[in-house]
Design an enzyme around this catalytic site. Structure first.
Site, PDB file in Angstrom:
ATOM      1  N   TYR A  82       5.695  45.217  61.402  1.00 29.41           N
ATOM      2  CA  TYR A  82       5.402  45.860  60.113  1.00 29.41           C
ATOM      3  C   TYR A  82       6.639  45.922  59.220  1.00 29.41           C
ATOM      4  O   TYR A  82       6.520  45.843  58.003  1.00 29.41           O
ATOM      5  CB  TYR A  82       4.760  47.239  60.330  1.00 29.41           C
ATOM      6  CG  TYR A  82       3.318  47.091  60.766  1.00 29.41           C
ATOM      7  CD1 TYR A  82       2.337  46.737  59.843  1.00 29.41           C
ATOM      8  CD2 TYR A  82       2.950  47.232  62.093  1.00 29.41           C
ATOM      9  CE1 TYR A  82       1.023  46.543  60.231  1.00 29.41           C
ATOM     10  CE2 TYR A  82       1.628  47.048  62.496  1.00 29.41           C
ATOM     11  CZ  TYR A  82       0.675  46.697  61.558  1.00 29.41           C
ATOM     12  OH  TYR A  82      -0.626  46.489  61.942  1.00 29.41           O
TER      13      TYR A  82
ATOM     14  N   HIS B 123      -7.431  51.037  54.539  1.00 29.48           N
ATOM     15  CA  HIS B 123      -6.713  50.697  55.774  1.00 29.48           C
ATOM     16  C   HIS B 123      -5.238  51.094  55.724  1.00 29.48           C
ATOM     17  O   HIS B 123      -4.433  50.561  56.483  1.00 29.48           O
ATOM     18  CB  HIS B 123      -6.840  49.190  56.057  1.00 29.48           C
ATOM     19  CG  HIS B 123      -8.228  48.793  56.482  1.00 29.48           C
ATOM     20  ND1 HIS B 123      -8.696  47.499  56.454  1.00 29.48           N
ATOM     21  CD2 HIS B 123      -9.271  49.542  56.943  1.00 29.48           C
ATOM     22  CE1 HIS B 123      -9.960  47.466  56.885  1.00 29.48           C
ATOM     23  NE2 HIS B 123     -10.335  48.685  57.181  1.00 29.48           N
TER      24      HIS B 123
ATOM     25  N   CYS C 100      12.143  61.838  59.732  1.00 25.84           N
ATOM     26  CA  CYS C 100      11.091  62.097  58.740  1.00 25.84           C
ATOM     27  C   CYS C 100      11.709  62.863  57.563  1.00 25.84           C
ATOM     28  O   CYS C 100      12.354  63.903  57.779  1.00 25.84           O
ATOM     29  CB  CYS C 100       9.976  62.917  59.379  1.00 25.84           C
ATOM     30  SG  CYS C 100       8.805  63.586  58.177  1.00 25.84           S
TER      31      CYS C 100
ATOM     32  N   GLY D 152     -12.696  38.283  48.091  1.00 21.58           N
ATOM     33  CA  GLY D 152     -11.667  37.814  49.025  1.00 21.58           C
ATOM     34  C   GLY D 152     -11.652  38.505  50.360  1.00 21.58           C
ATOM     35  O   GLY D 152     -10.590  38.825  50.879  1.00 21.58           O
TER      36      GLY D 152
ATOM     37  N   ASN E 219     -15.574  34.732  46.558  1.00 19.50           N
ATOM     38  CA  ASN E 219     -14.754  34.352  47.715  1.00 19.50           C
ATOM     39  C   ASN E 219     -14.544  32.848  47.718  1.00 19.50           C
ATOM     40  O   ASN E 219     -15.353  32.096  47.153  1.00 19.50           O
ATOM     41  CB  ASN E 219     -15.467  34.773  49.012  1.00 19.50           C
ATOM     42  CG  ASN E 219     -14.504  34.996  50.176  1.00 19.50           C
ATOM     43  OD1 ASN E 219     -13.566  35.772  50.054  1.00 19.50           O
ATOM     44  ND2 ASN E 219     -14.726  34.309  51.281  1.00 19.50           N
TER      45      ASN E 219
ATOM     46  N   ALA F 122      -9.667  33.349  43.766  1.00 11.43           N
ATOM     47  CA  ALA F 122      -9.756  34.673  43.139  1.00 11.43           C
ATOM     48  C   ALA F 122      -9.139  34.667  41.735  1.00 11.43           C
ATOM     49  O   ALA F 122      -9.654  35.321  40.826  1.00 11.43           O
ATOM     50  CB  ALA F 122      -9.060  35.711  44.020  1.00 11.43           C
TER      51      ALA F 122
HETATM   52  P1  NAD Z   1      -9.561  37.911  56.037  1.00  5.84           P
HETATM   53  O1  NAD Z   1      -8.286  37.139  56.230  1.00  5.84           O
HETATM   54  O2  NAD Z   1     -10.421  38.153  57.219  1.00  5.84           O
HETATM   55  O3  NAD Z   1     -10.457  37.150  54.952  1.00  5.84           O
HETATM   56  C1  NAD Z   1      -9.918  36.692  53.741  1.00  5.84           C
HETATM   57  C2  NAD Z   1     -11.028  36.024  52.962  1.00  5.84           C
HETATM   58  O4  NAD Z   1     -10.470  35.634  51.715  1.00  5.84           O
HETATM   59  C3  NAD Z   1     -11.589  34.756  53.619  1.00  5.84           C
HETATM   60  O5  NAD Z   1     -13.006  34.792  53.580  1.00  5.84           O
HETATM   61  C4  NAD Z   1     -11.051  33.625  52.748  1.00  5.84           C
HETATM   62  O6  NAD Z   1     -11.970  32.550  52.630  1.00  5.84           O
HETATM   63  C5  NAD Z   1     -10.856  34.313  51.417  1.00  5.84           C
HETATM   64  N1  NAD Z   1      -9.801  33.729  50.591  1.00  5.84           N
HETATM   65  C6  NAD Z   1      -8.641  33.139  50.978  1.00  5.84           C
HETATM   66  N2  NAD Z   1      -7.927  32.747  49.915  1.00  5.84           N
HETATM   67  C7  NAD Z   1      -8.643  33.102  48.825  1.00  5.84           C
HETATM   68  C8  NAD Z   1      -8.438  32.953  47.408  1.00  5.84           C
HETATM   69  N3  NAD Z   1      -7.337  32.375  46.911  1.00  5.84           N
HETATM   70  N4  NAD Z   1      -9.389  33.424  46.560  1.00  5.84           N
HETATM   71  C9  NAD Z   1     -10.538  34.023  47.054  1.00  5.84           C
HETATM   72  N5  NAD Z   1     -10.771  34.178  48.368  1.00  5.84           N
HETATM   73  C10 NAD Z   1      -9.842  33.726  49.246  1.00  5.84           C
HETATM   74  O7  NAD Z   1      -9.176  39.271  55.285  1.00  5.84           O
HETATM   75  P2  NAD Z   1      -9.992  40.611  55.171  1.00  5.84           P
HETATM   76  O8  NAD Z   1     -11.454  40.372  55.080  1.00  5.84           O
HETATM   77  O9  NAD Z   1      -9.301  41.436  54.159  1.00  5.84           O
HETATM   78  O10 NAD Z   1      -9.691  41.179  56.631  1.00  5.84           O
HETATM   79  C11 NAD Z   1      -9.662  42.419  56.809  1.00  5.84           C
HETATM   80  C12 NAD Z   1      -8.267  42.884  57.279  1.00  5.84           C
HETATM   81  O11 NAD Z   1      -7.156  42.170  56.762  1.00  5.84           O
HETATM   82  C13 NAD Z   1      -8.059  44.234  56.763  1.00  5.84           C
HETATM   83  O12 NAD Z   1      -7.912  45.090  57.843  1.00  5.84           O
HETATM   84  C14 NAD Z   1      -6.766  44.215  55.938  1.00  5.84           C
HETATM   85  O13 NAD Z   1      -6.103  45.431  56.091  1.00  5.84           O
HETATM   86  C15 NAD Z   1      -6.059  43.077  56.488  1.00  5.84           C
HETATM   87  N6  NAD Z   1      -5.034  42.323  55.728  1.00  5.84           N
HETATM   88  C16 NAD Z   1      -4.432  42.781  54.598  1.00  5.84           C
HETATM   89  C17 NAD Z   1      -3.501  41.990  53.909  1.00  5.84           C
HETATM   90  C18 NAD Z   1      -2.853  42.515  52.654  1.00  5.84           C
HETATM   91  O14 NAD Z   1      -2.614  43.706  52.532  1.00  5.84           O
HETATM   92  N7  NAD Z   1      -2.589  41.646  51.675  1.00  5.84           N
HETATM   93  C19 NAD Z   1      -3.184  40.730  54.387  1.00  5.84           C
HETATM   94  C20 NAD Z   1      -3.804  40.288  55.563  1.00  5.84           C
HETATM   95  C21 NAD Z   1      -4.724  41.085  56.212  1.00  5.84           C
END
Ligand code: NAD
Length: 234
Positions: free
Chosen positions: A56, A109, A136, A176, A202, A220
């Site tokens: 993290y 989340h 803290c 997304g 998506n 997106a």
């Molecule tokens: P995921 O990775 O499972 O799905 C991402 C989706 O976005 C996919 O269906 C993919 O096809 C689509 N995608 C990829 N590039 C794209 C674009 N340029 N435009 C539109 N769509 C696009 O992610 P999720 O569904 O958010 O998974 C859930 C978990 O991922 C959550 O728990 C979240 O906290 C975590 N997460 C967060 C981050 C962040 O904060 N940026 C990054 C990675 C994962």
């Protein structure tokens, strides 16, 4: 003019992909480099806290080098100008929505830029690292700060507010997200039952595509500004 009043938008990792933040499941996604059980569960933190804190710490440093993209900016424009109710629910732990200016936002989340003290239960804004077990800022105890991230098996935040908004929504838009992680993956059905129109934006059909009245596929940064223009009549 739009026929809709109350909107709930759900965003996932896909909205931040074009800002250079890895998604979870795509090619090169986060989980291909780490097993989820090794970094994103309370059990992993108990077993190997250094591994989890380092994972993290790296991600927290990385997101601070990224910038919001046209999709985050479009949602901030919608937030500033939409006269009806609006709740943007993000699964993302980055801060790109708020840096774009979005106000009506909840992080279900958790947040990378927040540390949670399990001794005093306070949350503090955190931009540095946690690996060296800093004290803290609220209670001064050492060794109790953890990432303020909802790990697998933990209860997501703001669920009461989210379900209240879903039950009042006449439009639910998912952007997304792969539709693989519950409870967020179930929001589309909750909104449908409440009578909302449902729209997915998506890159590709998600696991939950079937549940949406309409799906638009593409990037997106293209789809979200187009949809916001449509909503605002721009
Ligand atoms: P995921 O990775 O499972 O799905 C991402 C989706 O976005 C996919 O269906 C993919 O096809 C689509 N995608 C990829 N590039 C794209 C674009 N340029 N435009 C539109 N769509 C696009 O992610 P999720 O569904 O958010 O998974 C859930 C978990 O991922 C959550 O728990 C979240 O906290 C975590 N997460 C967060 C981050 C962040 O904060 N940026 C990054 C990675 C994962």
């Amino acid at each position: 003019m739009s026929v809709f009043q109350n909107i709930v938008v759900l965003t996932g990792a896909g909205i931040s992909a074009e800002s250079g933040i890895d998604t979870f499941r795509g090619g090169g996604g986060l989980w291909e480099q780490h097993r989820v059980e090794d970094v994103a569960t309370p059990e992993a933190f108990a077993r190997d806290p250094d591994l989890v804190l380092r994972f993290y710490d790296e991600r927290r440093a990385a997101i601070q080098t990224k910038a919001p993209n046209a999709a985050h900016e479009a949602l901030a424009r919608l937030d500033a100008r939409w006269a009806g109710e609006l709740l943007i629910v993000t699964q993302n732990v980055d801060d790109l929505h708020e840096r774009a200016g979005t106000k009506r936002l909840v992080h279900m989340h958790g947040e990378q830029l927040s540390a949670w003290c399990t001794a005093c239960d306070q949350r503090s804004r955190w931009t540095g690292s946690l690996i060296d077990r800093p004290a803290c800022p609220a209670c001064g105890m050492v060794g109790y700060l953890r990432p303020d991230i909802v790990w697998f098996g933990e209860m997501p935040y703001h669920m009461d507010d989210i379900y209240r908004a879903l039950n009042r929504a006449d439009l639910f838009v998912s952007i997304g997200t792969s539709g693989a992680v519950y409870p967020a993956a179930g929001f589309v059905r909750e909104a449908r039952q409440a009578g909302a129109r449902t729209l997915e934006l998506n890159l590709e059909p998600s696991e939950g595509s079937y549940w949406f009245a309409e799906s638009r596929h593409g990037r997106a940064t293209t789809l979200v500004p187009q949809w916001v223009d449509q909503m605002l009549g721009d």
